[in-house]
Design a protein around this motif. Structure first.
Motif, PDB file in Angstrom:
ATOM      1  N   ASP A 160       0.805  -1.222   0.000  1.00 16.11           N
ATOM      2  CA  ASP A 160       0.000   0.000   0.000  1.00 16.11           C
ATOM      3  C   ASP A 160       0.839   1.273   0.000  1.00 16.11           C
ATOM      4  OD1 ASP A 160      -2.433  -1.516   0.148  1.00 16.11           O
ATOM      5  OD2 ASP A 160      -1.914  -1.943   2.233  1.00 16.11           O
ATOM      6  N   PRO A 210      -2.892   3.020  -3.480  1.00 14.67           N
ATOM      7  CA  PRO A 210      -3.670   4.208  -3.122  1.00 14.67           C
ATOM      8  C   PRO A 210      -3.006   5.496  -3.598  1.00 14.67           C
ATOM      9  CG  PRO A 210      -2.486   3.372  -1.208  1.00 14.67           C
ATOM     10  CD  PRO A 210      -2.304   2.362  -2.295  1.00 14.67           C
ATOM     11  N   ILE A 225       1.400   5.943   3.840  1.00 16.92           N
ATOM     12  CA  ILE A 225       0.422   4.887   3.623  1.00 16.92           C
ATOM     13  C   ILE A 225      -0.858   5.238   4.381  1.00 16.92           C
ATOM     14  CG2 ILE A 225      -0.128   2.453   4.042  1.00 16.92           C
ATOM     15  CD1 ILE A 225       2.831   1.819   3.716  1.00 16.92           C
ATOM     16  N   LEU A 229      -7.472   1.913   4.679  1.00 11.20           N
ATOM     17  CA  LEU A 229      -7.466   1.528   3.273  1.00 11.20           C
ATOM     18  C   LEU A 229      -8.859   1.195   2.750  1.00 11.20           C
ATOM     19  CD1 LEU A 229      -4.244  -0.649   3.393  1.00 11.20           C
ATOM     20  CD2 LEU A 229      -4.497   1.525   2.194  1.00 11.20           C
ATOM     21  N   ASN A 230      -9.831   1.133   3.639  1.00 11.54           N
ATOM     22  CA  ASN A 230     -11.217   0.867   3.244  1.00 11.54           C
ATOM     23  C   ASN A 230     -12.047   2.139   3.109  1.00 11.54           C
ATOM     24  OD1 ASN A 230     -10.964  -2.013   3.211  1.00 11.54           O
ATOM     25  ND2 ASN A 230     -10.941  -1.955   5.462  1.00 11.54           N
ATOM     26  N   LEU A 234     -11.161   7.042  -0.835  1.00 12.45           N
ATOM     27  CA  LEU A 234      -9.788   6.829  -1.274  1.00 12.45           C
ATOM     28  C   LEU A 234      -9.754   6.466  -2.766  1.00 12.45           C
ATOM     29  CD1 LEU A 234      -6.917   6.776  -0.023  1.00 12.45           C
ATOM     30  CD2 LEU A 234      -7.210   4.318   0.298  1.00 12.45           C
ATOM     31  N   TRP A 236      -7.582   5.091  -6.205  1.00 10.05           N
ATOM     32  CA  TRP A 236      -6.551   4.091  -6.462  1.00 10.05           C
ATOM     33  C   TRP A 236      -5.982   4.250  -7.861  1.00 10.05           C
ATOM     34  CZ3 TRP A 236      -5.164   0.423  -2.709  1.00 10.05           C
ATOM     35  CH2 TRP A 236      -5.966   0.434  -1.557  1.00 10.05           C
TER      36      TRP A 236
END
Length: 379
Positions: A160, A210, A225, A229-230, A234, A236
């Motif tokens: 990530d 990301p 980072i 991440l959910n 965000l 990508w």
């Protein structure tokens, strides 16, 4: 008395600052630095006491009139910058990869030859003390004729890490550009510079990364980072380069009657179980070096059929630049030999755009990934 060479730096991150320190350490004068973002390049210039800063490379060449330019940006930004510098008559010190394609890298090599400027290609981990020791041992016949070598590394990089140049082929990203260049340089340094044949396979283990704003220094990218991440907001970016590779090559060696087989196996995202290593096998013994870039220690399989650790000879230790950090020390080692050459002094041979362009052409071949033979029809 040698002329104090003037150096203009392209790039403000870890490499740009490292190149600045390297050239200053070998007696050159860093007269300017150029970056994409005015506020950042001004900040770096002030921090490092560099008198000139700007965002216009062509203008900086005119204003600073450098003898050397040092290219410390990602490979995708090299072509135009280096072309302008060569046309201006500058000698060029470039970090790897030379460019993002074999064709453009070859153009730069041919242009440098035409304009009669000197070039240095910084696949510089060949200067690690244990690797210089291995080169000496192989040349002295410590393992007999070299027959085989292997380079095994697993970096376990964070999946990530924010999306950036390292995820994009067009920007000079990928593990071949940023790992294999060093590995091949090490292999040829010890075995012989002539590459006879190559075959390889690449794999994208990542897929996406990301997108995060504000990442300017490659060394600190892990600090950015995302914590969540959910997070549905965000964004990508899609990766389009390899994160793992397997390459086999045959190298010619003046010390061997047959081509030397070399295996390069790298997993950028895979964890290691035992240490990464480099091994050189010969008809009478072997040399084993711990660490993906030959950090050491070094062991020799001798006539007693046992592994014996050997200390690095003092002359190799004494010749190393006195600076912390393997990358920084190797940059300075190459800069020292480059400056000596430009000043007409005796110097140790170093890699140039000849190797930089060759490696880029090899990477293009490997990335075609067309070496497989379909055997499903066999009985």
């Amino acid at each position: 008395m040698n002329k104090k060479l003037k150096v203009l730096i392209s790039g403000t991150g870890f490499a740009g600052q490292g190149h600045t320190d390297a050239f200053r350490a070998v007696g050159a004068e860093v007269v300017g630095i150029v970056g994409r973002t005015a506020s950042i390049v001004n900040e770096v210039a002030k921090k490092m006491a560099i008198p000139y800063s700007g965002t216009d490379w062509q203008q900086a060449l005119k204003d600073c009139k450098p003898d050397i330019v040092s290219i410390a940006t990602p490979g995708g930004a090299h072509y135009e910058t280096i072309t302008q510098a060569i046309e201006f008559g500058c000698h060029v010190y470039s970090d790897k990869p030379l460019t993002n394609s074999g064709d453009s890298a070859l153009e730069l090599y041919e242009l440098a030859q035409k304009k009669n400027v000197k070039t240095a290609f910084a696949s510089s981990f060949r200067y690690m003390p244990c690797l210089l020791h291995a080169k000496q041992l192989v040349a002295d016949g410590a393992i007999g004729e070299p027959v085989e070598a292997e380079f095994i590394s697993h970096f376990n990089l964070e999946r990530d890490i924010p999306f950036g140049w390292s995820h994009r082929k067009e920007d000079g990203g990928g593990r071949l550009n940023n790992n294999f260049t060093h590995m091949m340089s090490i292999a040829t340094s010890v075995i012989g510079e002539d590459i006879l044949s190559i075959i390889g396979e690449v794999r994208d283990d990542l897929g996406k990364a990301p997108i995060v704003e504000g990442v300017h220094n490659f060394k600190t990218r892990r600090d950015h980072i995302p914590k969540d991440l959910n997070d549905p907001s965000l964004k990508w970016g899609e990766n389009n380069v390899e994160w793992s590779y397997t390459v086999m090559a045959q190298l010619e060696s003046s010390l061997a009657s047959k081509p030397v087989s070399v295996l390069f196996k790298h997993g950028g995202l895979n964890p290691r179980f035992n240490e990464d290593h480099i091994v050189f096998y010969g008809t009478k013994g072997a040399i084993y070096i711990k660490g993906h870039y030959g950090m050491g220690p070094l062991y020799v399989w001798d006539e007693n059929k046992t592994w014996k650790e050997l200390a690095t000879p003092q002359d190799i230790v004494d010749a190393q630049p006195k600076v912390d950090g393997d990358t920084e020390r190797n940059w300075q080692y190459l800069a020292r030999e480059f400056v000596k050459d430009i000043n007409g002094q005796s110097f140790a041979p170093y890699q140039t755009f000849k190797e930089g362009s060759l490696y880029q052409q090899l990477i293009d071949l490997i990335r075609k990934n067309n070496n497989w033979t379909d055997v499903r029809h066999l009985q």
